[in-house]
Design a protein around this motif. Sequence first.
Motif, PDB file in Angstrom:
ATOM      1  N   ILE A 235       0.681  -1.235  -0.044  1.00  0.00           N
ATOM      2  CA  ILE A 235      -0.065  -0.002   0.044  1.00  0.00           C
ATOM      3  C   ILE A 235       0.666   1.111  -0.050  1.00  0.00           C
ATOM      4  CG2 ILE A 235      -1.558   1.365   1.258  1.00  0.00           C
ATOM      5  CD1 ILE A 235      -2.810  -1.444   2.292  1.00  0.00           C
ATOM      6  N   SER A 236       1.895   1.259   0.954  1.00  0.00           N
ATOM      7  CA  SER A 236       2.754   2.392   1.010  1.00  0.00           C
ATOM      8  C   SER A 236       3.373   2.563  -0.447  1.00  0.00           C
ATOM      9  CB  SER A 236       3.833   2.051   2.102  1.00  0.00           C
ATOM     10  OG  SER A 236       4.929   3.103   2.049  1.00  0.00           O
ATOM     11  N   ASP A 237       3.734   1.480  -1.053  1.00  0.00           N
ATOM     12  CA  ASP A 237       4.209   1.750  -2.398  1.00  0.00           C
ATOM     13  C   ASP A 237       3.457   2.204  -3.382  1.00  0.00           C
ATOM     14  OD1 ASP A 237       6.867   0.386  -1.539  1.00  0.00           O
ATOM     15  OD2 ASP A 237       6.335  -1.579  -2.174  1.00  0.00           O
ATOM     16  N   CYS A 238       2.362   2.278  -3.227  1.00  0.00           N
ATOM     17  CA  CYS A 238       1.264   2.744  -4.216  1.00  0.00           C
ATOM     18  C   CYS A 238       1.061   4.165  -4.003  1.00  0.00           C
ATOM     19  CB  CYS A 238       0.040   1.873  -3.914  1.00  0.00           C
ATOM     20  SG  CYS A 238       0.204   0.358  -4.665  1.00  0.00           S
ATOM     21  N   GLY A 239       1.875   4.640  -2.748  1.00  0.00           N
ATOM     22  CA  GLY A 239       1.600   6.205  -2.412  1.00  0.00           C
ATOM     23  C   GLY A 239       0.546   6.515  -1.180  1.00  0.00           C
ATOM     24  N   VAL A 240       0.417   5.511  -0.645  1.00  0.00           N
ATOM     25  CA  VAL A 240      -0.587   5.842   0.639  1.00  0.00           C
ATOM     26  C   VAL A 240       0.095   5.566   1.897  1.00  0.00           C
ATOM     27  CG1 VAL A 240      -2.792   5.167   1.303  1.00  0.00           C
ATOM     28  CG2 VAL A 240      -2.562   4.995  -1.197  1.00  0.00           C
ATOM     29  N   GLU A 241      -0.310   6.437   2.676  1.00  0.00           N
ATOM     30  CA  GLU A 241       0.310   6.368   4.252  1.00  0.00           C
ATOM     31  C   GLU A 241      -0.574   5.318   4.790  1.00  0.00           C
ATOM     32  OE1 GLU A 241       1.279   9.662   6.554  1.00  0.00           O
ATOM     33  OE2 GLU A 241       1.345  11.149   4.536  1.00  0.00           O
ATOM     34  N   VAL A 242       0.343   4.686   5.968  1.00  0.00           N
ATOM     35  CA  VAL A 242      -0.475   3.500   6.552  1.00  0.00           C
ATOM     36  C   VAL A 242      -0.086   3.808   8.114  1.00  0.00           C
ATOM     37  CG1 VAL A 242       0.016   0.973   7.136  1.00  0.00           C
ATOM     38  CG2 VAL A 242       0.244   1.759   4.741  1.00  0.00           C
ATOM     39  N   VAL A 243      -1.362   3.582   8.820  1.00  0.00           N
ATOM     40  CA  VAL A 243      -1.537   3.558  10.099  1.00  0.00           C
ATOM     41  C   VAL A 243      -1.353   2.034  10.761  1.00  0.00           C
ATOM     42  CG1 VAL A 243      -2.665   4.413  12.127  1.00  0.00           C
ATOM     43  CG2 VAL A 243      -2.502   5.945   9.969  1.00  0.00           C
ATOM     44  N   LEU A 244      -0.491   1.737  11.378  1.00  0.00           N
ATOM     45  CA  LEU A 244      -0.237   0.360  12.053  1.00  0.00           C
ATOM     46  C   LEU A 244      -0.438   0.505  13.417  1.00  0.00           C
ATOM     47  CD1 LEU A 244       3.217  -0.568  10.420  1.00  0.00           C
ATOM     48  CD2 LEU A 244       0.845  -1.213   9.723  1.00  0.00           C
ATOM     49  N   ASP A 245      -1.951   0.155  13.969  1.00  0.00           N
ATOM     50  CA  ASP A 245      -2.467   0.015  15.078  1.00  0.00           C
ATOM     51  C   ASP A 245      -2.290  -1.340  15.525  1.00  0.00           C
ATOM     52  OD1 ASP A 245      -3.965   0.245  17.378  1.00  0.00           O
ATOM     53  OD2 ASP A 245      -5.958   0.655  16.320  1.00  0.00           O
ATOM     54  N   LEU A 246      -0.988  -1.780  15.966  1.00  0.00           N
ATOM     55  CA  LEU A 246      -0.868  -3.276  16.347  1.00  0.00           C
ATOM     56  C   LEU A 246      -0.327  -3.374  17.744  1.00  0.00           C
ATOM     57  CD1 LEU A 246       1.366  -4.132  13.106  1.00  0.00           C
ATOM     58  CD2 LEU A 246      -1.031  -3.888  13.089  1.00  0.00           C
ATOM     59  N   GLY A 247      -0.597  -2.607  18.501  1.00  0.00           N
ATOM     60  CA  GLY A 247      -0.497  -2.703  20.111  1.00  0.00           C
ATOM     61  C   GLY A 247       0.957  -2.201  20.300  1.00  0.00           C
ATOM     62  N   PHE A 248       1.893  -2.855  19.803  1.00  0.00           N
ATOM     63  CA  PHE A 248       3.441  -2.765  19.723  1.00  0.00           C
ATOM     64  C   PHE A 248       3.594  -2.685  21.471  1.00  0.00           C
ATOM     65  CE2 PHE A 248       2.647  -1.018  15.393  1.00  0.00           C
ATOM     66  CZ  PHE A 248       3.624  -1.977  14.862  1.00  0.00           C
ATOM     67  N   THR A 249       3.355  -3.671  21.996  1.00  0.00           N
ATOM     68  CA  THR A 249       3.790  -3.646  23.575  1.00  0.00           C
ATOM     69  C   THR A 249       5.245  -3.692  23.911  1.00  0.00           C
ATOM     70  OG1 THR A 249       3.301  -6.184  23.921  1.00  0.00           O
ATOM     71  CG2 THR A 249       1.290  -4.333  24.214  1.00  0.00           C
ATOM     72  N   LYS A 250       6.026  -4.409  23.161  1.00  0.00           N
ATOM     73  CA  LYS A 250       7.292  -4.662  23.243  1.00  0.00           C
ATOM     74  C   LYS A 250       8.126  -3.637  22.476  1.00  0.00           C
ATOM     75  CE  LYS A 250       6.472  -8.501  25.908  1.00  0.00           C
ATOM     76  NZ  LYS A 250       6.872  -8.418  27.124  1.00  0.00           N
ATOM     77  N   PHE A 251       9.254  -3.448  22.998  1.00  0.00           N
ATOM     78  CA  PHE A 251      10.011  -2.660  22.341  1.00  0.00           C
ATOM     79  C   PHE A 251      10.341  -3.279  21.120  1.00  0.00           C
ATOM     80  CE2 PHE A 251      14.681  -1.675  21.447  1.00  0.00           C
ATOM     81  CZ  PHE A 251      14.775  -0.316  21.008  1.00  0.00           C
ATOM     82  N   GLU A 252      10.870  -4.550  21.096  1.00  0.00           N
ATOM     83  CA  GLU A 252      11.499  -5.205  19.984  1.00  0.00           C
ATOM     84  C   GLU A 252      10.616  -5.062  18.845  1.00  0.00           C
ATOM     85  OE1 GLU A 252      11.372  -6.599  23.180  1.00  0.00           O
ATOM     86  OE2 GLU A 252      13.589  -6.318  23.550  1.00  0.00           O
ATOM     87  N   LYS A 253       9.308  -5.363  19.019  1.00  0.00           N
ATOM     88  CA  LYS A 253       8.283  -5.140  17.933  1.00  0.00           C
ATOM     89  C   LYS A 253       8.355  -3.918  17.268  1.00  0.00           C
ATOM     90  CE  LYS A 253       6.233  -9.190  17.394  1.00  0.00           C
ATOM     91  NZ  LYS A 253       6.136 -10.092  16.362  1.00  0.00           N
ATOM     92  N   ARG A 254       8.286  -2.693  18.038  1.00  0.00           N
ATOM     93  CA  ARG A 254       8.359  -1.516  17.740  1.00  0.00           C
ATOM     94  C   ARG A 254       9.655  -1.088  16.751  1.00  0.00           C
ATOM     95  NH1 ARG A 254       6.479  -0.591  23.177  1.00  0.00           N
ATOM     96  NH2 ARG A 254       8.731   0.430  23.865  1.00  0.00           N
ATOM     97  N   GLU A 255      10.788  -1.754  17.320  1.00  0.00           N
ATOM     98  CA  GLU A 255      12.105  -1.486  16.503  1.00  0.00           C
ATOM     99  C   GLU A 255      11.943  -2.425  15.289  1.00  0.00           C
ATOM    100  OE1 GLU A 255      15.942  -0.157  15.992  1.00  0.00           O
ATOM    101  OE2 GLU A 255      14.399   0.553  17.592  1.00  0.00           O
ATOM    102  N   LEU A 256      11.458  -3.648  15.358  1.00  0.00           N
ATOM    103  CA  LEU A 256      11.348  -4.549  14.060  1.00  0.00           C
ATOM    104  C   LEU A 256      10.796  -3.796  12.863  1.00  0.00           C
ATOM    105  CD1 LEU A 256      11.837  -6.898  12.550  1.00  0.00           C
ATOM    106  CD2 LEU A 256       9.485  -7.796  13.542  1.00  0.00           C
TER     107      LEU A 256
END
Length: 174
Positions: free
Chosen positions: A73-94
């Motif tokens: 989707i991003s490659d098509c020029g549209v911004e993306v909102v990731l609401d995935l919880g991201f409770t752990k630093f490692e996931k946010r960093e990944l």
Amino acid sequence: MSKKFHIVFGRQGAGKSTYSKKLTKDIEGVHFSIDQWMWKLYGKDMPKSMNLKWIMERVDRCEQQIWETAKNISDCGVEVVLDLGFTKFEKRELFTSLAKEQNIPTQIHYIKAPHDLRKNRVLKRNNEKGETYSFEVTSGMFDFMEGEFQIPREKELKKAIIIDTGETENNENK
């Protein structure tokens, strides 16, 4: 050119989904919610008693598919909102690192609110089953997830947008 990934994180009941949906509308982007994916794909198959290993295996699968779809989707020029919880630093960093490898800019959004307000929101959401409701979060689940959340490091917050929804709610009630 790829558009920006907005990585939204915070504790349960902080207002991530409400904020993410508003942000998505404001930027005319695409919203991904881990709760929606998990419930639609695995809700009917959930074990009767909480099985963290079972849940996390499926969360990982969803996150991998969300990453691939969000990148396209991003490659098509549209911004993306990731609401995935991201409770752990490692996931946010990944997710930040994956985006950087693909030359996709990121914006971190840290959503916070006081503990009692968040817990009350979750319990209210359970009863009302409104727009941000995906599944029931029991008091036990809420308490468990409180211990799972890794507080953001100073480095993470350096360029982050920080939203305190407790302050927003207090200002609206004045």
